[in-house]
Design an enzyme around this catalytic site. Structure first.
Site, PDB file in Angstrom:
ATOM      1  N   ASP A  30      -9.432  38.386  23.785  1.00 46.85           N
ATOM      2  CA  ASP A  30      -8.013  38.526  23.413  1.00 46.85           C
ATOM      3  C   ASP A  30      -7.688  39.984  23.103  1.00 46.85           C
ATOM      4  O   ASP A  30      -6.655  40.514  23.525  1.00 46.85           O
ATOM      5  CB  ASP A  30      -7.639  37.586  22.247  1.00 46.85           C
TER       6      ASP A  30
ATOM      7  N   LYS B 215     -16.032  35.910  23.903  1.00 49.46           N
ATOM      8  CA  LYS B 215     -15.303  35.269  22.796  1.00 49.46           C
ATOM      9  C   LYS B 215     -16.363  34.763  21.820  1.00 49.46           C
ATOM     10  O   LYS B 215     -16.428  33.580  21.457  1.00 49.46           O
ATOM     11  CB  LYS B 215     -14.425  34.143  23.377  1.00 49.46           C
TER      12      LYS B 215
ATOM     13  N   ASP C  51     -11.416  36.684  35.736  1.00 48.43           N
ATOM     14  CA  ASP C  51     -10.323  36.297  36.627  1.00 48.43           C
ATOM     15  C   ASP C  51      -8.996  36.765  36.043  1.00 48.43           C
ATOM     16  O   ASP C  51      -8.173  37.415  36.711  1.00 48.43           O
ATOM     17  CB  ASP C  51     -10.352  34.754  36.751  1.00 48.43           C
TER      18      ASP C  51
ATOM     19  N   TYR D 100     -15.674  27.437  35.674  1.00 48.90           N
ATOM     20  CA  TYR D 100     -15.198  26.974  36.985  1.00 48.90           C
ATOM     21  C   TYR D 100     -16.223  26.078  37.694  1.00 48.90           C
ATOM     22  O   TYR D 100     -15.891  25.383  38.638  1.00 48.90           O
ATOM     23  CB  TYR D 100     -14.845  28.159  37.899  1.00 48.90           C
TER      24      TYR D 100
ATOM     25  N   ASP E 290      -6.676  40.405  37.079  1.00 53.89           N
ATOM     26  CA  ASP E 290      -5.285  40.340  37.548  1.00 53.89           C
ATOM     27  C   ASP E 290      -4.385  41.175  36.645  1.00 53.89           C
ATOM     28  O   ASP E 290      -3.480  41.865  37.108  1.00 53.89           O
ATOM     29  CB  ASP E 290      -4.774  38.893  37.575  1.00 53.89           C
TER      30      ASP E 290
END
Ligand code: NAD
Length: 359
Positions: A221, A189, A245, A143, A249
């Protein structure tokens, strides 16, 4: 009264003002009960700040925030600001505020209240008893990474983490785990990304300073899948900005409503306390927003920023009590509701329970 704290209050846009008002109602009840004073100072950020001052994060807001003991924040954003240039958008105001305050760690506890276990879309046996914390790195990663940009036929962002950035967030995760069941799962990852390989190496290194904490690693994943398959396996999930993030959620739905989950964004000096959801323009002004995530964020503020642990416990107790007695806002009204309440009614009910707290 000798315990007095200055709190910068940023109501923001959409449902922000409605939910923050309820958090303040509850804070007033608990400060009265526990004998301390909260001095509130309003500040503008987001779309409203753009409308009033022409920028989403006025300098005055940063100054107020930096001179207070804690910052309580509602939410920002709305379709009327969606077409502004990126640097003027409400979301840029929030990212810039986090950066200006150096709040690099976002703590998102996910606790499934027994009373709302049926509110989850998952089976009761999967979610009952879930109690985990996502520790998300907040001011680095993709970001914020440079270079980023858009050209005629391509666009790019850069995921970058430095060793000190990984080290400091890893410490937050291990310290959080030390106060809980001493388990950290670091999510990355590393099978694909160089930045994740470095992440893993540094997390391993920091882990040596916390021999009592057991550390595991998981690819993002797989973590997304495991959170749904068996969320109770997790205690502290440590991860970077974008993975955190998304995963937080996802984790919020374990609890049944995004309107329930609080967060604390903390750095070495400052703390920003905010619900995990956005400004919910679809329900703004209707008096149906669930203020519990913000009220719970206020409890985190009392605990982490002001050291008022008993007061924080009273708020948590009052929320649980209100839910136990069947008070629900519309988003959770399908489940064992005795009474469906407006935003303001449930705030008053929780404030009232706070007055009865014996902790
Ligand atoms: P959102 O979280 O605002 O809403 C998603 C859905 O959840 C909506 O249906 C909404 O009604 C519901 N919801 C959210 N909070 C609720 C609550 N307290 N009670 C009941 N229902 C609730 O996400 P979105 O719709 O993707 O974004 C709306 C705006 O919020 C956008 O402008 C976005 O950029 C902004 N946003 C801000 C923040 C923040 O301020 N921290 C975070 C995420 C999104």
């Amino acid at each position: 009264m000798n315990r007095s704290y200055k709190v910068t209050v940023i109501r923001g846009d959409g449902i922000g003002p409605e939910i923050v008002d309820e958090a303040i109602k509850v804070l007033d009840a608990v400060s009265h009960l526990k004998g301390f004073e909260l001095k509130y100072d309003d500040a503008l950020m987001g779309g409203i700040a753009y409308d009033v001052t022409g920028e989403p994060l006025p300098k005055e807001t940063i100054e107020k925030a930096q001179s207070s003991d804690a910052i309580l924040f509602g939410a920002i954003g709305g379709t009327q600001w969606d077409n502004l240039p990126r640097e003027l958008r409400p979301e840029t105001g929030l990212l810039s505020l986090r950066k200006a305050l150096g709040v690099y760690a976002n703590l998102r506890p996910v606790k499934v209240y027994d009373e709302l276990v049926k509110a989850s879309t998952l089976k009761e046996e999967v979610v009952k008893g879930v109690d985990l914390v996502v520790v998300r790195e907040l001011i680095g990663g993709i970001y914020f990474g440079e270079p980023k940009g858009r050209e005629e036929d391509r666009a790019y962002n850069t995921m970058v983490y430095s060793v000190p950035e990984i080290r400091r967030i890893a410490h937050v995760a291990f310290q959080t785990a030390m106060k809980r069941t001493k388990k950290v799962c670091s999510v990355d990852k590393a099978n694909v990304l160089d930045v994740s390989q470095l992440w893993r190496d540094i997390v391993e290194e920091v882990a040596k300073e916390y021999p009592e904490v057991s550390l595991s690693h998981m690819y993002v994943d797989n973590a997304a899948m495991q959170l749904i398959r068996d969320p109770k396996q997790f205690d502290v999930i440590l991860t970077g900005n974008i993975f955190g993030d998304i995963l937080s959620d996802e984790a919020s739905m374990l609890s049944g409503s995004i309107g329930l989950l609080p967060s604390a964004s903390i750095g070495d000096k400052f703390g920003l306390y905010e619900p995990i959801h956005g400004s919910a323009p679809d329900i703004s002004g209707m008096g149906i927003a669930n203020p519990i995530a913000t009220i719970s964020s206020a409890a985190m503020m009392l605990k982490y920023a002001l050291g008022e642990e008993e007061a924080a416990e009273c708020i948590e107790w009052a929320i649980a009590q209100a839910l136990k007695d069947g008070y629900r806002t519309k988003d959770m009204s399908q489940y064992d509701a005795k009474e469906v309440c407006s935003t303001s009614e449930i705030g008053s009910i929780i404030a009232n329970y706070v007055g009865k707290c014996k902790k």
